[in-house]
Write an enzyme that holds these catalytic residues in place. Sequence first.
Site, PDB file in Angstrom:
ATOM      1  N   ASP A 322       0.797  -1.221   0.000  1.00 18.68           N
ATOM      2  CA  ASP A 322       0.000   0.000   0.000  1.00 18.68           C
ATOM      3  C   ASP A 322       0.835   1.278   0.000  1.00 18.68           C
ATOM      4  O   ASP A 322       0.373   2.317  -0.462  1.00 18.68           O
ATOM      5  CB  ASP A 322      -0.961  -0.014   1.188  1.00 18.68           C
ATOM      6  CG  ASP A 322      -2.069  -1.040   0.997  1.00 18.68           C
ATOM      7  OD1 ASP A 322      -2.566  -1.150  -0.128  1.00 18.68           O
ATOM      8  OD2 ASP A 322      -2.421  -1.737   1.948  1.00 18.68           O
ATOM      9  N   TYR A 406     -10.131  -0.477   2.234  1.00 18.97           N
ATOM     10  CA  TYR A 406      -9.614  -0.396   3.601  1.00 18.97           C
ATOM     11  C   TYR A 406      -9.252   1.028   4.005  1.00 18.97           C
ATOM     12  O   TYR A 406      -8.843   1.848   3.173  1.00 18.97           O
ATOM     13  CB  TYR A 406      -8.359  -1.263   3.757  1.00 18.97           C
ATOM     14  CG  TYR A 406      -8.610  -2.595   4.436  1.00 18.97           C
ATOM     15  CD1 TYR A 406      -8.916  -2.659   5.796  1.00 18.97           C
ATOM     16  CD2 TYR A 406      -8.535  -3.784   3.729  1.00 18.97           C
ATOM     17  CE1 TYR A 406      -9.135  -3.869   6.423  1.00 18.97           C
ATOM     18  CE2 TYR A 406      -8.761  -5.011   4.343  1.00 18.97           C
ATOM     19  CZ  TYR A 406      -9.057  -5.045   5.695  1.00 18.97           C
ATOM     20  OH  TYR A 406      -9.284  -6.248   6.317  1.00 18.97           O
TER      21      TYR A 406
END
Length: 671
Positions: A322, A406
Amino acid sequence: MAQPHPLDQLRAEEILHAREAVLHAWPKALIQFRSIFLEEPTKSSLLPFLEAEHAGSLSKDTPRPPRLARVQYDVIQDGKFCGYTESVMDIDSKKEVKREAFDTSCQPYLTMEEMKQFFDHCLPSPLFQEAISQFKLPEGYEVELEPWPYGYSDPGEAPPRYIQGLCFAKDKRNGNMDSNHYSHPIPMFAVCDVYKREIVKIEKLATGGTADGLAYDTHQANAVDHCRPAEYVPELADVEYRTDIKPLNIIQPEGPSFKVSNESLVEWQKWRFRVGFNPREGVTLHDVHYDGRSVFFRLALSEMTVPYGDPRPPFHRKQAFDFGDGGAGRSANNLSLGCDCLGAIKYLSTFNTDFSGQPISAPNVVCIHEQDNGIGWKHTNFRTDRPVVTRYRELIIQYIITLGNYEYVFAYKFDQAGAISLEVRPTGVISVVNIDPGKTSPWGNVVSPGVLGQNHQHLFCLRVDPAIDGHKNTIFREESLPMAMDPATNPYGNAYKVVTEPVEVCSAFNASPFTNLVVKLSNTNVRNPISGKPVSYKFTPPATQLLLADPQSIMARRAKFTRHHVWVTSYRDGELYAAGDFTNQSNEERGGLADAAARNDSTVDSDVVLWSVFGFTHNPRVEDWPVMPVEKIELQFRPSDFFDRNPALDVPAVKNTTSVLVGDNSCCQSN
């Protein structure tokens, strides 16, 4: 305008200067910009400036590190993509001082523009339209896309640059743009070639259960009919909201106890440090001092990888980095007063960059505030029945990122006893895929009809550049070990020994709760006047699970940093990323922690860096649906023989006069 501090973020006009310098260096090319941000000064050029600053001797004659910008961009000539390039520009001279071009084996991160273009290329694609036509969606539902990093390439496959997209069916009948599309997953992936700007393949997804193994095509055309809505936004959620919650306000009538100067210098109690922010790491903390003493040179989250444990292709590629694939700073939320942070809030803002190189304001990406976290210290003299108690107040530096489904809440917490903590809280919507009616799977949990929450992990790495009373430090391992009964040394068998050993060369090791492994960041040249031990900060590595993928798998090879909980390396300028500079579509970690540790450099009484790897193994629960309550993990760095007594002894034991009794039968009622 005053001259910026060497650690301040780039101002808008500085971004424009760097942009113009790149365009001047490429007069015949089309430049598509990715990011423009501060190139932090080398440590050797920065330290003299910081030393003068702390000594109060800064003047116009003090040598300053050059003000540099790192510019990341694509070069297009004659209508063809010619490669990803990074340049370092001197802001003052407006000249290029360094340039590095990369071949297609080094895929840069995905930008928001590329993610948005995926929608433009996918929906009208004949290949996509043919594939989606095989599904019968419920009346009033339309296709929704979720762009994802492609993961890694299969052996023999060398895609130039791919984005893969998960597909869902979204209920458009309610007219609400925030309706939860994750509740109706469609079993197909669309793969887009970014450079060709077209969908190049459609991948079917397995929807079977335990008995089906890796089998495909078990679903029917009406694959989402057995799914059901699962809304979480207040106007759509099918819940009756609680009415017995009374207001709980954080009131600071005299304002906060902290001060922020020049948008980066933070002073609170005895702490003094600077807050930076960049597109990849998000928040960076620099030049951290407590009561005038140096503690850390730099702190920042380095990387996070999220590997999924479903072996059915193409789920084997489902692994995001990420920070490296997208960027924590690029995906940072614009925080809202009274929602993300409570109390008296100071916000810090930043700039992102669009494809043309123009600075785009990103307001309120960092919030700074104080919070009460219970008791700080207390003792009651049982002879007189007199208690003395102080509250545990913390200063919070928080940012939140959203990466597709998320959210991650990151908070650095400073306390009044000299400790610094990093708290991580994942939340948001779990990544889900379709499963056939009535089936269960070993690769996840059915969290809603037709919805499989896949097993996965979140593995983080915090980079810690210590400066414990200076920059010559040593990392020690300290363990508490049992001793055998011995008539001479341990006649009753109750003794144990504390064994402390230095980490002498670049290396890695794991947490050990059974031996109470504590890592100490020490300066052996400065001794505590009471104990005679080196002044230190300590932390206990969290004994969280490391990467579960087979070490020989590509998933594991591209995330070698997840092999160990703790890494110790020698300092090098620019060595910031645990998985290396390039993670997007990587097949092997290059320039990451494994390579740094292999140097075998001495790490005794030297400029060392410590890396802490920790994480969550997330096997989804039904309670994680449709939006998951936060999980929480915390790393804490505490002084150890750094002071000559409790540094929070001077915190006043003041009774809070706004506290009130509750009812005659309350447990808070005094006798």
